[in-house]
Design a protein around this motif. Structure first.
Motif, PDB file in Angstrom:
ATOM      1  N   GLY A 118     103.959  47.047 -66.092  1.00  0.00           N
ATOM      2  CA  GLY A 118     103.845  46.507 -67.579  1.00  0.00           C
ATOM      3  C   GLY A 118     104.623  45.185 -67.892  1.00  0.00           C
ATOM      4  N   ASP A 119     104.993  44.807 -69.173  1.00  0.00           N
ATOM      5  CA  ASP A 119     105.931  43.778 -69.167  1.00  0.00           C
ATOM      6  C   ASP A 119     107.187  44.287 -69.562  1.00  0.00           C
ATOM      7  OD1 ASP A 119     105.751  44.859 -71.640  1.00  0.00           O
ATOM      8  OD2 ASP A 119     105.342  42.741 -72.552  1.00  0.00           O
ATOM      9  N   LYS A 120     107.552  45.511 -69.211  1.00  0.00           N
ATOM     10  CA  LYS A 120     109.014  46.008 -69.290  1.00  0.00           C
ATOM     11  C   LYS A 120     109.622  45.730 -70.953  1.00  0.00           C
ATOM     12  CE  LYS A 120     110.608  45.912 -64.770  1.00  0.00           C
ATOM     13  NZ  LYS A 120     110.102  45.310 -63.644  1.00  0.00           N
ATOM     14  N   LYS A 121     108.509  45.434 -71.857  1.00  0.00           N
ATOM     15  CA  LYS A 121     108.845  45.398 -73.212  1.00  0.00           C
ATOM     16  C   LYS A 121     107.708  46.225 -74.163  1.00  0.00           C
ATOM     17  CE  LYS A 121     110.579  40.752 -72.780  1.00  0.00           C
ATOM     18  NZ  LYS A 121     110.102  39.451 -72.920  1.00  0.00           N
TER      19      LYS A 121
ATOM     20  N   GLY B  55     103.097  49.092 -71.215  1.00  0.00           N
ATOM     21  CA  GLY B  55     103.558  50.044 -70.176  1.00  0.00           C
ATOM     22  C   GLY B  55     102.785  49.808 -69.002  1.00  0.00           C
ATOM     23  N   ALA B  56     102.877  50.928 -68.182  1.00  0.00           N
ATOM     24  CA  ALA B  56     102.371  50.759 -66.910  1.00  0.00           C
ATOM     25  C   ALA B  56     100.887  51.025 -67.032  1.00  0.00           C
ATOM     26  CB  ALA B  56     103.028  51.946 -65.814  1.00  0.00           C
ATOM     27  N   ASP B  57     100.120  50.350 -66.129  1.00  0.00           N
ATOM     28  CA  ASP B  57      98.563  50.619 -66.037  1.00  0.00           C
ATOM     29  C   ASP B  57      97.845  50.446 -67.423  1.00  0.00           C
ATOM     30  OD1 ASP B  57      98.937  50.802 -63.157  1.00  0.00           O
ATOM     31  OD2 ASP B  57      99.306  53.142 -63.419  1.00  0.00           O
ATOM     32  N   VAL B  58      98.165  49.622 -68.238  1.00  0.00           N
ATOM     33  CA  VAL B  58      97.430  49.388 -69.386  1.00  0.00           C
ATOM     34  C   VAL B  58      96.465  48.101 -69.593  1.00  0.00           C
ATOM     35  CG1 VAL B  58      97.786  48.625 -71.810  1.00  0.00           C
ATOM     36  CG2 VAL B  58      99.652  50.193 -70.728  1.00  0.00           C
TER      37      VAL B  58
END
Length: 187
Positions: free
Chosen positions: A155-158, A161-164
């Motif tokens: 994700g972009d860590k903001k 999320g993961a796998d979007v």
């Protein structure tokens, strides 16, 4: 006394000639973790591509194009007269937003603001980097990116999320030639 040193020297030579032995690992893995990760990623890609195909099938108003790079797109505004697309090193100014496949806005174009980017010379997620190279100045294109072409597992860590998987509407405002190309033309 000399004999003592000779015997010691011969003893050192005999024992120091032994080659080192490789240490064996305490446990050995069979590689099953890698195989499981590959299978997990295949399932994620298949699920996301099915979601994108469902969007494409239900949206009969637009003509979707499948890119060779693994994402889909359609033109909101197409320029049929311009021929120039960005090349390596060209600086582009563009505006974009990011949404989920369901249409929830993650980042508006105002939050991101127009941004400049040197093609293939700066950090940008792979789908957008490849999508910009397909566009001409003044065009607006909507891209549908599976997560591996967007921000992937991390994700972009903001807000992402993961796998979007993402939808992004991009407007290419300006293309400027690479600075090196400008210097060559002036000489």
């Amino acid at each position: 006394m000399k004999m003592k040193y000779v015997i010691l020297f011969i003893g050192l030579l005999l024992f120091s000639c032994k080659s080192p032995e490789a240490r064996r690992p305490v446990t050995q893995e069979s590689g099953s973790y890698i195989n499981e990760a590959v299978e997990r990623n295949r399932k994620i890609v298949a699920k996301e591509e099915a979601q994108i195909q469902k969007i494409i099938e239900t949206d009969t108003m637009r003509n979707y194009i499948s890119s060779a790079n693994g994402f889909w797109y359609y033109y909101n505004k197409k320029d049929t007269t311009a021929a120039k697309t960005p090349k390596f090193g060209d600086v582009v100014e563009f505006d974009y937003n990011l949404k989920t496949l369901g249409g929830r806005v993650i980042y508006t174009d105002d939050e991101i603001a127009p941004r400049t980017y040197a093609i293939d010379q700066e950090e940008l997620f792979s789908g957008l980097r490849q999508g910009l190279k397909l566009m001409k100045e003044g065009e607006t294109v909507t891209f549908l990116f599976p997560s591996h072409k967007a921000f992937g597992y991390y994700g972009d860590k903001k807000r992402i999320g993961a796998d979007v998987p993402l939808i992004s509407t991009v407007t290419l405002i300006d293309i400027s030639e690479a600075p090196e190309a400008n210097q060559e033309n002036n000489n």
